[in-house]
Scaffold this motif. Sequence first.
Motif, mmCIF file in Angstrom:
data_model
loop_
_atom_site.group_PDB
_atom_site.id
_atom_site.type_symbol
_atom_site.label_atom_id
_atom_site.label_comp_id
_atom_site.label_asym_id
_atom_site.label_seq_id
_atom_site.Cartn_x
_atom_site.Cartn_y
_atom_site.Cartn_z
ATOM 1 N N PRO A 53 -12.426 -32.892 28.086
ATOM 2 C CA PRO A 53 -13.302 -32.070 27.237
ATOM 3 C C PRO A 53 -12.984 -30.580 27.352
ATOM 4 C CG PRO A 53 -14.575 -33.651 28.518
ATOM 5 C CD PRO A 53 -13.170 -33.697 29.044
ATOM 6 N N LEU A 54 -13.196 -29.853 26.270
ATOM 7 C CA LEU A 54 -12.978 -28.402 26.256
ATOM 8 C C LEU A 54 -14.138 -27.754 26.994
ATOM 9 C CD1 LEU A 54 -11.116 -26.142 25.137
ATOM 10 C CD2 LEU A 54 -12.628 -26.048 23.155
ATOM 11 N N GLU A 55 -13.892 -27.366 28.255
ATOM 12 C CA GLU A 55 -14.940 -26.780 29.084
ATOM 13 C C GLU A 55 -14.323 -25.899 30.163
ATOM 14 O OE1 GLU A 55 -16.926 -30.361 30.265
ATOM 15 O OE2 GLU A 55 -15.576 -30.722 31.945
ATOM 16 N N ARG A 56 -15.180 -25.224 30.897
ATOM 17 C CA ARG A 56 -14.741 -24.295 31.931
ATOM 18 C C ARG A 56 -13.875 -25.022 32.959
ATOM 19 N NH1 ARG A 56 -15.811 -18.917 31.671
ATOM 20 N NH2 ARG A 56 -15.970 -17.968 33.694
ATOM 21 N N ALA A 57 -12.703 -24.458 33.270
ATOM 22 C CA ALA A 57 -11.754 -25.040 34.217
ATOM 23 C C ALA A 57 -11.845 -24.309 35.558
ATOM 24 C CB ALA A 57 -10.340 -24.924 33.648
ATOM 25 N N PRO A 58 -11.327 -24.916 36.632
ATOM 26 C CA PRO A 58 -11.394 -24.274 37.948
ATOM 27 C C PRO A 58 -10.717 -22.906 38.002
ATOM 28 C CG PRO A 58 -10.757 -26.575 38.183
ATOM 29 C CD PRO A 58 -10.765 -26.268 36.712
ATOM 30 N N TRP A 59 -9.754 -22.638 37.116
ATOM 31 C CA TRP A 59 -9.060 -21.344 37.134
ATOM 32 C C TRP A 59 -9.782 -20.288 36.298
ATOM 33 C CZ3 TRP A 59 -7.036 -25.887 35.283
ATOM 34 C CH2 TRP A 59 -6.866 -25.999 33.913
ATOM 35 N N GLY A 60 -10.944 -20.631 35.744
ATOM 36 C CA GLY A 60 -11.765 -19.637 35.054
ATOM 37 C C GLY A 60 -11.657 -19.625 33.547
ATOM 38 N N ASP A 61 -10.686 -20.300 32.989
ATOM 39 C CA ASP A 61 -10.537 -20.368 31.540
ATOM 40 C C ASP A 61 -11.303 -21.579 31.005
ATOM 41 O OD1 ASP A 61 -8.787 -18.262 31.867
ATOM 42 O OD2 ASP A 61 -6.978 -19.422 31.449
ATOM 43 N N THR A 62 -11.394 -21.679 29.694
ATOM 44 C CA THR A 62 -11.901 -22.885 29.054
ATOM 45 C C THR A 62 -10.681 -23.691 28.651
ATOM 46 O OG1 THR A 62 -13.892 -21.780 28.289
ATOM 47 C CG2 THR A 62 -13.233 -23.775 27.116
ATOM 48 N N PHE A 63 -10.670 -24.978 29.015
ATOM 49 C CA PHE A 63 -9.480 -25.798 28.846
ATOM 50 C C PHE A 63 -9.871 -27.194 28.385
ATOM 51 C CE2 PHE A 63 -6.506 -28.940 30.599
ATOM 52 C CZ PHE A 63 -5.314 -28.496 30.046
ATOM 53 N N LEU A 120 -2.876 -29.326 24.367
ATOM 54 C CA LEU A 120 -3.612 -28.618 25.415
ATOM 55 C C LEU A 120 -4.132 -27.336 24.779
ATOM 56 C CD1 LEU A 120 -0.627 -28.805 27.855
ATOM 57 C CD2 LEU A 120 -2.709 -30.106 28.188
ATOM 58 N N VAL A 121 -5.410 -27.029 24.983
ATOM 59 C CA VAL A 121 -5.986 -25.787 24.470
ATOM 60 C C VAL A 121 -6.564 -25.024 25.644
ATOM 61 C CG1 VAL A 121 -7.722 -24.765 22.957
ATOM 62 C CG2 VAL A 121 -6.448 -26.786 22.202
ATOM 63 N N ASN A 122 -6.149 -23.761 25.804
ATOM 64 C CA ASN A 122 -6.621 -22.914 26.898
ATOM 65 C C ASN A 122 -7.102 -21.581 26.331
ATOM 66 O OD1 ASN A 122 -6.450 -22.750 30.072
ATOM 67 N ND2 ASN A 122 -6.004 -20.718 29.258
ATOM 68 N N ILE A 123 -8.386 -21.290 26.555
ATOM 69 C CA ILE A 123 -8.982 -20.029 26.105
ATOM 70 C C ILE A 123 -9.151 -19.153 27.336
ATOM 71 C CG2 ILE A 123 -10.938 -18.947 24.951
ATOM 72 C CD1 ILE A 123 -11.509 -21.815 23.728
ATOM 73 N N ALA A 124 -8.501 -17.992 27.336
ATOM 74 C CA ALA A 124 -8.515 -17.098 28.485
ATOM 75 C C ALA A 124 -9.939 -16.746 28.887
ATOM 76 C CB ALA A 124 -7.717 -15.838 28.181
ATOM 77 N N GLY A 125 -10.191 -16.729 30.199
ATOM 78 C CA GLY A 125 -11.529 -16.510 30.738
ATOM 79 C C GLY A 125 -12.055 -15.100 30.621
ATOM 80 N N ALA A 126 -11.194 -14.084 30.554
ATOM 81 C CA ALA A 126 -11.665 -12.697 30.541
ATOM 82 C C ALA A 126 -12.583 -12.433 29.362
ATOM 83 C CB ALA A 126 -10.472 -11.736 30.514
ATOM 84 N N GLN A 127 -12.230 -12.933 28.184
ATOM 85 C CA GLN A 127 -13.039 -12.704 26.985
ATOM 86 C C GLN A 127 -14.403 -13.370 27.139
ATOM 87 O OE1 GLN A 127 -11.425 -14.245 23.340
ATOM 88 N NE2 GLN A 127 -12.742 -12.984 22.087
ATOM 89 N N GLN A 128 -14.449 -14.545 27.739
ATOM 90 C CA GLN A 128 -15.706 -15.248 27.923
ATOM 91 C C GLN A 128 -16.614 -14.467 28.859
ATOM 92 O OE1 GLN A 128 -14.275 -18.950 29.359
ATOM 93 N NE2 GLN A 128 -14.150 -19.815 27.320
ATOM 94 N N GLN A 129 -16.024 -13.909 29.924
ATOM 95 C CA GLN A 129 -16.834 -13.148 30.877
ATOM 96 C C GLN A 129 -17.411 -11.904 30.210
ATOM 97 O OE1 GLN A 129 -14.060 -12.602 34.074
ATOM 98 N NE2 GLN A 129 -14.211 -14.729 34.723
#
Length: 143
Positions: A108-118, A130-139
């Motif tokens: 599922p597309l959700e928060r990953a241990p490395w801080g991004d959404t994956f 594979l879809v990875n949304i960088a965590g900085a924007q979410q924070q």
Amino acid sequence: MTTRLNPYLGFKDNAREAMTFYQTVFGGELALSTFGEFQASEDPAEKEKIMHGMLTTDSGLVLMGADTPNSMSYTPGDNYSVSLSGEDEGELRGFWEKLSGSGTVTVPLERAPWGDTFGMCTDGFGVAWLVNIAGAQQQEAQP
């Protein structure tokens, strides 16, 4: 960072060797992370295996790869995915919805241990994504 589309290769216990080889072929900077670094596997035998490898060259080539966990099937010839990554959450979530809507969600597309959404899915044509949304924007978006 703009959204990037690049190949993601799967290996069976030799991702470190393969990605290091590709670095000798293409040059560039190689970043490797293990399953152990992110506590991403409960199997002690996978502690040093590569959870994510990324080779980035000065000319803009990007190649990613990882060891296939023991809990997942590995079939040479089917050991590739296409990775979409970037910071534009709206764009990437839109791609996710369209790709996963005609197929099967494997992670599922959700928060990953490395801080991004994956997330991971296989579309209606059998292509793994594979879809990875960088965590900085979410924070930054959080109150």
